[in-house]
Design an enzyme around this catalytic site. Structure first.
Site, short mmCIF file in Angstrom:
data_model
loop_
_atom_site.label_atom_id
_atom_site.label_comp_id
_atom_site.label_asym_id
_atom_site.label_seq_id
_atom_site.Cartn_x
_atom_site.Cartn_y
_atom_site.Cartn_z
N LYS A 54 0.40 -0.81 -0.09
CA LYS A 54 0.10 0.21 0.04
C LYS A 54 0.58 1.47 -0.23
O LYS A 54 0.36 2.17 -1.14
CB LYS A 54 -0.82 -0.02 1.15
CG LYS A 54 -2.32 -1.22 1.08
CD LYS A 54 -2.71 -1.09 2.40
CE LYS A 54 -3.71 -2.01 2.23
NZ LYS A 54 -4.39 -2.72 3.33
N GLN A 98 -4.56 -1.42 9.69
CA GLN A 98 -4.41 -2.84 8.76
C GLN A 98 -4.45 -4.00 9.59
O GLN A 98 -4.71 -3.55 10.70
CB GLN A 98 -2.82 -2.95 8.39
CG GLN A 98 -2.50 -4.32 7.87
CD GLN A 98 -3.01 -4.33 6.86
OE1 GLN A 98 -3.28 -3.19 6.23
NE2 GLN A 98 -3.94 -5.35 6.93
N ASP A 121 -11.05 2.90 4.41
CA ASP A 121 -10.95 2.20 4.05
C ASP A 121 -12.88 1.23 4.04
O ASP A 121 -13.21 0.53 3.63
CB ASP A 121 -9.97 0.90 4.67
CG ASP A 121 -9.18 -0.11 4.90
OD1 ASP A 121 -9.25 -0.06 3.41
OD2 ASP A 121 -8.86 -0.24 6.17
#
Ligand code: NAD
Length: 287
Positions: A54, A98, A121
């Protein structure tokens, strides 16, 4: 019929080039560089790889990224304080924690601590709920990537029978809601579904996100179906495969996304998109 194979890498490349232009434009015209903060708690090796990928995609596109690596025994309160500081930082347009997190930390508490307008997200409860009404601030990256792939391939959604196999909170359920928002007739199947084939054969568009290699065989789909394989499974021999039996399904589908090289490259691309959009909104809000 032999399926045309979707080149997810090429679509992702094209979109990333468009986003890079918009990012450069923000910098030139407004002096703003989109910024993302990534928080990694613990040393899960798979998470380390995902985070590295990412961050490298952000760098390639011109997004500034900050990585916060916290030890596995970090108290939840410390993580929350870090999120609060990032919520208040105007240079940070996106915050990503994460997953998975160590078991002593509550995932729902953490996801809901992230400011909705930085939740790139798309996992905050508000964003999840917004999928029901079509008012989400950021759609979750994987189903959003599927939607963009279908859009890129000019697949008509309205009025089509869509079957989604898999009902997780991060892929199956949001996917179903997003396609329903586009006027598809949607059916969601999961591991308790009896006789999966009776449903999948009804599909004009089949999206599979179950995490079961070879789950969908050629005799479970109709001629001409569009198949999107979200699954990523590592076989004992090291090969990476999806949830769809590529050999048999490719003989009947009109369009098929492969694994690897289908949905995978789109997920990070949508993270870049959401971070860019967040920065564009911040600039617009300033006037
Ligand atoms: P999950 O384990 O949270 O959910 C799996 C879902 O599939 C559940 O709803 C379960 O009921 C259903 N399921 C399991 N076995 C089934 C069966 N035999 N028949 C019908 N349904 C069944 O998984 P997830 O996080 O949603 O991920 C699903 C797959 O997608 C995994 O392979 C994952 O690696 C992959 N994935 C890929 C990306 C990407 O970027 N391409 C992103 C996220 C997940």
């Amino acid at each position: 019929m032999t399926a045309r194979i979707i080149d997810g890498k090429a679509v992702a490349r094209k979109l990333r080039a468009e986003y890079a232009e918009r990012i450069a434009d923000l910098k030139v015209r407004h002096g703003v560089v989109p910024g993302i903060a990534v928080i990694l708690v613990g040393d899960n090796p798979a998470s380390q790889v995902y985070v590295r990928n990412k961050i490298s995609a952000c760098k390639d596109t011109g997004i500034h990224s900050e990585l916060y690596q916290l030890p596995a025994d970090t108290p939840e309160a410390v993580l929350m304080a870090r999120i609060d500081a990032l919520n208040a930082d105007p240079a940070v347009h996106g915050i990503l924690v994460q997953l998975p997190l160590p078991v002593h930390i509550s995932v729902p508490n953490v996801l809901e601590r992230i400011a909705v307008d930085k939740d790139v997200d798309g996992f905050h409860l508000y964003n999840v709920g917004g999928l029901v009404t079509g008012n989400t601030v950021f759609p979750p990256c994987t189903p959003f990537g599927v939607q963009k792939l279908l859009e890129h391939e000019n697949v008509e959604i309205s009025g089509k029978n869509v079957v989604v196999v898999g009902a997780s909170n991060i892929v199956g359920k949001p996917m179903a809601l997003m396609l329903m928002q586009q006027d598809a007739t949607v059916c969601i199947c999961h591991k308790m579904t009896r006789d999966l084939g009776q449903f999948t054969r009804l599909a004009d568009i089949l999206v599979v996100a179950a995490g079961v290699p070879g789950l969908i065989k050629g005799d479970m789909v109709s001629e001409g179906v569009v198949v999107i394989d979200v699954g990523i499974n590592r076989l004992p021999d090291g090969r990476l495969v999806g949830d769809v039996d590529f050999e048999s399904v490719s003989q009947k589908a009109s369009l098929l996304s492969p694994v690897p090289g289908g949905v995978g490259p789109m997920t990070i691309t949508m993270l870049l998109h959401n971070t860019l959009v967040s920065a564009e909104r911040a600039v617009a809000a300033k006037g």
